[in-house]
Design a protein around this motif. Sequence first.
Motif, mmCIF file in Angstrom:
data_model
loop_
_atom_site.group_PDB
_atom_site.id
_atom_site.type_symbol
_atom_site.label_atom_id
_atom_site.label_comp_id
_atom_site.label_asym_id
_atom_site.label_seq_id
_atom_site.Cartn_x
_atom_site.Cartn_y
_atom_site.Cartn_z
ATOM 1 N N CYS A 199 21.984 70.573 58.939
ATOM 2 C CA CYS A 199 21.987 69.184 59.414
ATOM 3 C C CYS A 199 20.639 68.527 59.164
ATOM 4 O O CYS A 199 19.586 69.105 59.470
ATOM 5 C CB CYS A 199 22.336 69.126 60.897
ATOM 6 S SG CYS A 199 24.026 69.676 61.260
ATOM 7 N N ASN A 200 20.691 67.337 58.606
ATOM 8 C CA ASN A 200 19.500 66.524 58.337
ATOM 9 C C ASN A 200 19.781 65.106 58.828
ATOM 10 O O ASN A 200 20.515 64.355 58.181
ATOM 11 C CB ASN A 200 19.173 66.520 56.851
ATOM 12 C CG ASN A 200 17.915 65.727 56.545
ATOM 13 O OD1 ASN A 200 17.163 65.355 57.449
ATOM 14 N ND2 ASN A 200 17.681 65.462 55.265
ATOM 15 N N PRO A 201 19.223 64.725 59.980
ATOM 16 C CA PRO A 201 19.535 63.392 60.526
ATOM 17 C C PRO A 201 19.146 62.241 59.608
ATOM 18 O O PRO A 201 19.685 61.149 59.730
ATOM 19 C CB PRO A 201 18.721 63.357 61.832
ATOM 20 C CG PRO A 201 18.463 64.784 62.174
ATOM 21 C CD PRO A 201 18.344 65.490 60.860
ATOM 22 N N GLU A 202 18.228 62.461 58.668
ATOM 23 C CA GLU A 202 17.777 61.391 57.784
ATOM 24 C C GLU A 202 18.630 61.261 56.522
ATOM 25 O O GLU A 202 18.413 60.347 55.731
ATOM 26 C CB GLU A 202 16.315 61.626 57.392
ATOM 27 C CG GLU A 202 15.350 61.623 58.572
ATOM 28 C CD GLU A 202 13.918 61.835 58.150
ATOM 29 O OE1 GLU A 202 13.696 62.039 56.924
ATOM 30 O OE2 GLU A 202 13.019 61.792 59.018
ATOM 31 N N SER A 203 19.585 62.157 56.338
ATOM 32 C CA SER A 203 20.411 62.125 55.134
ATOM 33 C C SER A 203 21.599 61.188 55.340
ATOM 34 O O SER A 203 22.389 61.351 56.280
ATOM 35 C CB SER A 203 20.906 63.537 54.799
ATOM 36 O OG SER A 203 21.797 63.504 53.702
ATOM 37 N N ASP A 204 21.745 60.205 54.453
ATOM 38 C CA ASP A 204 22.900 59.312 54.517
ATOM 39 C C ASP A 204 24.182 59.996 54.075
ATOM 40 O O ASP A 204 25.287 59.559 54.437
ATOM 41 C CB ASP A 204 22.660 58.078 53.636
ATOM 42 C CG ASP A 204 21.574 57.182 54.202
ATOM 43 O OD1 ASP A 204 21.348 57.228 55.425
ATOM 44 O OD2 ASP A 204 20.944 56.435 53.415
ATOM 45 N N PHE A 205 24.080 61.070 53.295
ATOM 46 C CA PHE A 205 25.268 61.771 52.823
ATOM 47 C C PHE A 205 25.896 62.626 53.918
ATOM 48 O O PHE A 205 27.011 63.139 53.744
ATOM 49 C CB PHE A 205 24.926 62.639 51.612
ATOM 50 C CG PHE A 205 24.449 61.842 50.431
ATOM 51 C CD1 PHE A 205 25.345 61.125 49.649
ATOM 52 C CD2 PHE A 205 23.109 61.792 50.111
ATOM 53 C CE1 PHE A 205 24.913 60.383 48.565
ATOM 54 C CE2 PHE A 205 22.665 61.050 49.024
ATOM 55 C CZ PHE A 205 23.562 60.339 48.250
ATOM 56 N N GLN A 206 25.202 62.794 55.039
ATOM 57 C CA GLN A 206 25.762 63.482 56.203
ATOM 58 C C GLN A 206 26.110 62.515 57.324
ATOM 59 O O GLN A 206 26.510 62.943 58.398
ATOM 60 C CB GLN A 206 24.767 64.529 56.717
ATOM 61 C CG GLN A 206 24.502 65.672 55.761
ATOM 62 C CD GLN A 206 23.546 66.705 56.335
ATOM 63 O OE1 GLN A 206 23.089 66.598 57.472
ATOM 64 N NE2 GLN A 206 23.240 67.730 55.539
ATOM 65 N N ASP A 207 25.956 61.240 57.047
ATOM 66 C CA ASP A 207 26.208 60.216 58.062
ATOM 67 C C ASP A 207 27.614 59.657 57.873
ATOM 68 O O ASP A 207 27.921 59.037 56.840
ATOM 69 C CB ASP A 207 25.164 59.101 57.944
ATOM 70 C CG ASP A 207 25.245 58.111 59.103
ATOM 71 O OD1 ASP A 207 26.028 58.368 60.045
ATOM 72 O OD2 ASP A 207 24.530 57.097 59.059
ATOM 73 N N TRP A 208 28.470 59.874 58.874
ATOM 74 C CA TRP A 208 29.857 59.412 58.838
ATOM 75 C C TRP A 208 30.091 58.466 60.011
ATOM 76 O O TRP A 208 29.543 58.645 61.094
ATOM 77 C CB TRP A 208 30.832 60.588 58.924
ATOM 78 C CG TRP A 208 30.707 61.590 57.806
ATOM 79 C CD1 TRP A 208 29.789 62.588 57.717
ATOM 80 C CD2 TRP A 208 31.501 61.653 56.635
ATOM 81 N NE1 TRP A 208 29.957 63.302 56.564
ATOM 82 C CE2 TRP A 208 31.015 62.753 55.866
ATOM 83 C CE3 TRP A 208 32.586 60.924 56.140
ATOM 84 C CZ2 TRP A 208 31.582 63.129 54.655
ATOM 85 C CZ3 TRP A 208 33.148 61.300 54.932
ATOM 86 C CH2 TRP A 208 32.648 62.380 54.196
ATOM 87 N N SER A 209 30.916 57.457 59.774
ATOM 88 C CA SER A 209 31.258 56.519 60.841
ATOM 89 C C SER A 209 32.717 56.104 60.695
ATOM 90 O O SER A 209 33.286 56.137 59.597
ATOM 91 C CB SER A 209 30.338 55.290 60.802
ATOM 92 O OG SER A 209 30.536 54.568 59.602
#
Length: 269
Positions: free
Chosen positions: A24-34
């Motif tokens: 997990c990397n909170p700064e990665s947009d590729f792990q950001d889902w909404s």
Amino acid sequence: MKNAKVKLCLQASPMNGNLLLEDCNPESDFQDWSWQGDSLMNHGTQSCLSVVGANRVQTSLCGSLGYTSWDCLNSLLSPVGSSQGYLVANRKGVALDKVRGLKAQWQDVADRSVCKEKAAEAEQDRYFPAALASTHVYDHTAGNATLTLGIDPEELEELLWFFRREDPSTWNYSVLALSFMAMILGLLLLAINIVRNRKRKIHMYREVETMQQAELEAKQALMPVQEYSPAEPGEQELVPQDQRPGEVVVQWKDGTVTSLYTERSEDAM
């Protein structure tokens, strides 16, 4: 979006749409889902989570044929209207399976269920457009209009009239009164400052005069007393001008001067 079992986050590939499980990397947009309605969109690729084939899952353009809506219940994600199973983490990545354990449960970075975020988004989408469109919700069964905030219609109309009227007289008069009060206060402060400055200058002048007077008195006290007075020169000459050497004279109170010893002439002797 993180899996509750393996503690890895779902990451979308920007190249081919594959899904990976990475740290997990909170700064990665590729792990950001909404949530966008019933779909899950990745912020890095701007694509949605889709089902391809029997149980394969990847990302595709939102609105394409592979677009899939998702149900979310108890942290479990399943395609809408399908019995293919739930989104499950495995060694290769993710896939659809009938398993309902921790491998099928998904959380956010704060270890909260992804279903809570969907419920919050749905609640916001439900009330926000209605609040922008109208302040009334009509109950057709009762035939009366009620307010979502519990305010009577007459009171709401009065508030709307108060805030939307074009007559700014009250506001202008208020600003004018405040300006007048500010001017009076400024003049009062100016007068107080002038009076204090005058008193300060007068006090300084008095101190200077006092110091000069004290200095003058000190100088006068140090001056010697004159023993000779030019106005009375006769008083200093007690001896007559025609007094001869060796002669003793006496000056009486009436001012007469006589010789104490009268010399006899040599002829008389």
